[in-house]
Design a protein around this motif. Structure first.
Motif, mmCIF file in Angstrom:
data_model
loop_
_atom_site.group_PDB
_atom_site.id
_atom_site.type_symbol
_atom_site.label_atom_id
_atom_site.label_comp_id
_atom_site.label_asym_id
_atom_site.label_seq_id
_atom_site.Cartn_x
_atom_site.Cartn_y
_atom_site.Cartn_z
ATOM 1 N N LYS A 178 -4.354 3.218 3.960
ATOM 2 C CA LYS A 178 -4.714 2.308 2.472
ATOM 3 C C LYS A 178 -6.388 3.003 2.424
ATOM 4 O O LYS A 178 -6.784 3.900 1.181
ATOM 5 N N ASP A 236 0.678 -2.441 0.670
ATOM 6 C CA ASP A 236 0.120 -1.157 1.198
ATOM 7 C C ASP A 236 0.264 -1.218 -0.253
ATOM 8 O O ASP A 236 -0.561 -0.180 -1.119
ATOM 9 N N VAL A 242 -2.947 -0.061 -3.371
ATOM 10 C CA VAL A 242 -3.427 1.286 -3.471
ATOM 11 C C VAL A 242 -2.445 1.812 -4.894
ATOM 12 O O VAL A 242 -3.504 2.867 -5.313
#
Ligand SMILES: Nc1ncnc2c1ncn2[C@@H]1O[C@H](COP(=O)(O)OP(=O)(O)OP(=O)(O)O)[C@@H](O)[C@H]1O
Ligand SMILES: [Mg+2]
Lengths: 425, 466
Positions: free
Chosen positions: A198, A220, A224
């Motif tokens: 990440k 996740d 991001v």
């Protein structure tokens, strides 16, 4: 920005107002897998449109078998579209020279098992026409980055899955690509590895690189991605920036550090007077995208969209269910409720008209709650998960907890990202 | 280019990793070492050559050929099936480069293996030659472990002659019976005339009749001065029933009625190669040599136009010739590698290797095809009822066969193993020609087809979960 769900039209409108360079553009993309006789087997991707703009981190979300990897493989020229138009850097995906600007990590690490770690990177470096010195330098740095310097001369066939993933990631970056396509980059990685991936994605984005990320690990993605599309059954069900998708125009949210019971009570009292009990919802805002995602998939399923992929296993197989005291659907709903809304719940709270939870189930719920609670975590991620119903949320919870723990361990150097409940941007 | 070499290197590396290299090397050396022990030769130089060179090199070629075919199928098909190919095609290398890289890798392996096998054969040959009787050693030195140039008769063009003869025949028929002329089978007539014209050139009549052939030897006359040359001949009896019969022939060497002219009577078996020594310096200053043959028997004999009678003269060393021969074998390997890669680019491993083998067997069964092409049908030619009605399938198959034959012929004309066993020089020209026909023409064609098929292949249709 109040649109919650943007259709392709709105996406294009937006683009007109604010022209940016499109790195990838996909129009009416369709992929039908056929058998030997040309009869259709599966419609993996169905009339999909989207654009990926320069410098953004773009997420492809969707349940298993919804067509994420198929889309990615068409972007790379590994599969040929049945219909539709597809451009990467303004060229067809089969244009050879363009590929010098792309880095790709497939969903499985397909490496030559007889090459060692350094040789593997060197080999891929040669395919990019890098000269020897450059290859050596980059190999060294990448091995360092993915933490495999120690095992550089062991053949990758002997590597564990996660180590192979790491090599896969390293080779995707050897050409310093402008577009990085990662298909489930964190699958098989340990929490530290996930974390590093990440961070890496964010670092790439900060350098103006474009990243396409396919994942079903919503945490996740949420951490991001700038923009996402959500697939179900090969179709895009929703697309837009996380802000667009997650904002609820008719609701307000106040985010504070965790309140004591006393303070919470007083705040609630004030609110109750103003808008009434039933409209107030208190939660710990960590799983917004997850809720949203589940919602989208649920809606799509209700509309009975065809999917050639996995439909989520909503029922536990009969022989595994054990006691049938409670209607199974009801019981699962309850578990799911506890998992997704991490509102502090009294364990002994009983739902009216229903039997108390079975003993093991209680333990499970308790444990999971502990994991998802945003307090300093007592349990460690390494602790084996409870037996019984295995849900994605469970592992996610563990991961989240581990991430948080890690971030505190690492001195919060990356702490501003993980565990941050605010939608990005 | 870096991409191609990287892929070639990985391909080669795989052969080492999977112990394939060592296995093949072991088998090859076993062939070279054990074959002469298992098959005992008769103590003559010819016997030794047959086993140590002809059989061994032949066996090495077959072994390496099958291995190449299999490796070529495997390296590409497996990479596609195990998905490593997906990692490669997303890099800036074209499929053509990948294909060529694979081919080069296989050829690298072949080159190493073939040169190791070659060295051991060469060593074995010289080592075992020492155990031969002295006269046989001399034979070996003069006739086999050399590179001898071959002087052939100029190939005559009968076309004009045949056309004339056919015209003559038709005119004559019209004169005798105009009706019959209309019913004439032109194909049959042409065949008949060809046989007759050929016979005229090939035949030596019985009972002391003779025939002379003027040979033009090498232009570098000094290089063959004071050396023993040989007539290499093989003839057939005009009567089919004479199989294996011995004929009494008298060979005249030089121009008759000159002081240098000599005659050598000998009893020779038909349908066998014979080498007849020629006394040194029987040729004139321009390197011309006259050979005459008198047939003392009661049956006519035929010297086939291609290879019925040739003159061999010393030209170079064996080592260089041997290397040339190995190079030509390497070209064949290139062909096998191309066949394997072509099928593997389009098909899964088992199907690809089967197809590649099938192609190879078609190549080996060219006899059947050439009969069919000659007869114009695949259903067999009935000599009593004449030409059969061509069925539609013949229209399809015969041109195909003709094309295949053409391709096979392009490979078959080169037989380096025969040349080496006979101590014949493999002319540099021939190596070049083989390179063009087999290396560039055939391999190139296969590569184009192979790359085209590979290009069309979707590489991510197989899902492999490790
Ligand atoms: N080679 C293939 N042949 C036939 N069907 C395929 C093939 N590849 C994918 N599919 C089908 O296409 C659909 C989408 O698959 P895809 O791999 O794109 O899913 P995904 O979204 O990446 O799922 P996951 O999250 O499990 O990786 C599935 O129904 C799958 O069965
Ligand atoms: Mg996938």
């Amino acid at each position: 920005m109040t649109t919650a769900v943007s259709t392709p039209e709105t996406a294009e409108n937006k683009q007109d107002q604010n022209p940016v360079e499109n790195i990838v553009s996909v129009r009416g993309l369709t992929k039908v897998f056929r058998d030997f006789w040309g009869r259709p087997k599966a419609r993996a991707v169905n009339d999909v449109d989207f654009d990926v703009r320069k410098g953004e981190v773009f997420g492809l979300l969707g349940p298993n078998g919804s067509g994420k990897s198929t889309t990615v493989k068409m972007l790379l020229g590994l599969l040929y579209p049945t219909k539709g138009h597809l451009e990467v850097f303004g060229h067809s995906p089969r244009h050879v020279a363009t590929k010098a600007r792309i880095g790709y990590l497939p969903e499985e690490s397909y490496l030559y098992k007889y090459l060692d770690a350094a040789e593997t990177l060197d080999f891929f470096g040669s395919l990019f026409q890098l000269n020897k010195k450059e290859r050596e330098q980059r190999t060294e740095q990448l091995l360092e980055m993915v933490g495999l310097s120690q095992v550089r001369s062991r053949v990758v066939g002997e590597f564990s899955k996660g180590m192979q993933r790491r090599i896969g990631l390293a080779q995707a970056l050897i050409n310093d690509p402008d577009l990085v396509i990662l298909d489930e980059p964190t699958s098989g990685l340990d929490p530290i590895g996930c974390r590093e991936v990440k961070d890496l994605i964010l670092a790439l984005a900060a350098r103006g690189k474009t990243v396409i990320l396919s994942s079903h690990l919503l945490a996740d993605v949420e951490d991001v991605c700038d923009r996402v599309v959500i697939y179900y059954g090969g179709r895009i069900q929703a697309q837009g920036t996380l802000n667009e998708l997650l904002a609820k125009p008719d609701t307000s949210r106040i985010t504070t550090p965790l309140l004591t019971k006393d303070v919470m009570q007083r705040v609630l009292d004030i609110l109750r007077k103003e808008i009434g009990e039933e409209k107030i919802k208190v939660d710990v805002p960590t799983q917004n995208l997850e809720n949203y995602f589940l919602n989208v998939v649920e809606q799509a399923r209700e509309k009975e969209e065809m999917t050639s992929g996995a439909t989520s296993g909503s029922r536990v197989a009969e022989y595994l269910r054990g006691d049938a005291d409670m209607p199974s659907a009801k019981r699962q709903e309850k578990v799911l409720e506890r998992l997704t809304l991490s509102e502090p719940v009294e364990i002994d709270e009983s739902i009216p008209g229903e039997e108390p939870l079975a003993e093991e189930e209680k333990v499970l719920v308790e444990k999971l709650e502990q994991l998802t609670r945003p307090e300093p975590v007592q349990t460690t991620a390494a602790e084996p998960a409870g037996s019984g119903v295995q849900t994605p949320e469970q592992s996610r919870g563990e991961l989240k907890a581990a991430d948080e723990k890690l971030s505190s361990l690492l001195g919060g150097s990356n702490g501003d990202k993980t565990g941050n409940s605010e939608p990005k941007e | 280019m870096k991409g191609i070499t990287a892929i070639a290197w990985v391909t080669l590396k795989a052969a080492f990793h999977f112990r394939l290299f060592y296995l093949l090397l072991f088998l090859l050396l076993l062939t070279v070492g054990a074959l002469p022990l298992v098959i005992k030769h008769d103590g003559s130089a010819q016997g030794l050559i047959q086993i140590t060179l002809t059989y061994t090199l032949g066996f090495v070629t077959v072994l390496l050929g099958f291995a190449t075919l299999w490796i070529a199928c495997g390296t590409l098909a497996k990479d596609i099936e195990d998905c490593q190919m997906q990692m490669i095609v997303v890099k800036p290398v074209s499929r053509a480069q990948i294909w060529l890289g694979k081919w080069l890798g296989i050829m690298g392996l072949n080159a190493v293996l073939l040169s190791l096998a070659g060295c051991s054969i060469y060593g074995m040959l010289h080592f075992r030659a020492k155990s031969l009787p002295l006269d046989q050693q001399a034979y070996l030195r003069d006739k086999v472990l050399v590179a001898r140039g071959v002087s052939k008769l100029p190939i005559e063009d009968f076309q004009e002659e045949m056309d004339l003869a056919i015209e003559e025949r038709i005119k004559e028929t019209i004169r005798r019976d105009p009706e019959a002329a209309l019913r004439m089978d032109m194909d049959f007539l042409r065949q008949q005339v060809t046989t007759e014209v050929r016979a005229f050139y090939e035949q030596v009549s019985p009972n002391g009749a003779g025939k002379g052939w003027p040979f033009q030897l090498t232009s570098d006359v000094d290089s063959i001065r004071d050396k023993t040359l040989f007539i290499r001949t093989k003839f057939n009896s005009a009567q089919l029933s004479d199989e294996g019969k011995v004929f009494n022939l008298v060979w005249g060497i030089g121009v008759p009625q000159t002081p240098e002219y000599v005659e050598r009577p000998m009893d020779l078996t038909e349908d066998t190669y014979h080498e007849i020594p020629i006394p040194p310096n029987s040729f004139d200053d321009q390197g011309r040599l006259m050979i005459t043959c008198f047939n003392m028997s009661e049956t006519a004999i035929l010297f086939p136009l291609d290879g019925g009678i040739e003159i061999l003269y010393p030209k170079g060393g064996f080592a260089m010739n041997f290397v040339k021969g190995l190079l030509m074998i390497l070209l064949w390997m290139g062909l096998f590698a191309a066949i394997g890669l072509m099928t593997a680019g389009a098909l899964s491993f088992p199907v690809a290797s089967f197809t590649a083998l099938a192609i190879l067997f078609i190549g080996l069964s060219s006899g059947v095809m050439s009969t069919a092409v000659e007869d114009g049908t695949i259903f067999g030619y009935n000599h009593e009822q004449g030409a059969p009605k061509a069925r539609w399938i013949d229209y399809l198959v015969i041109p195909m066969f003709r094309f295949f034959l053409y391709l096979i012929q392009a490979v078959r004309v080169f037989s380096p193993i025969d040349s080496l066993s006979l101590g014949q020089e493999i002319p540099a020209l021939q190596v070049g020609q083989a390179f063009l026909q087999v290396g560039v023409g055939l391999c190139g064609g296969l590569a184009l087809v192979g790359i085209f098929l590979f290009q069309r292949r979707e590489l991510a249709t197989v899902q492999v979960v490790q």
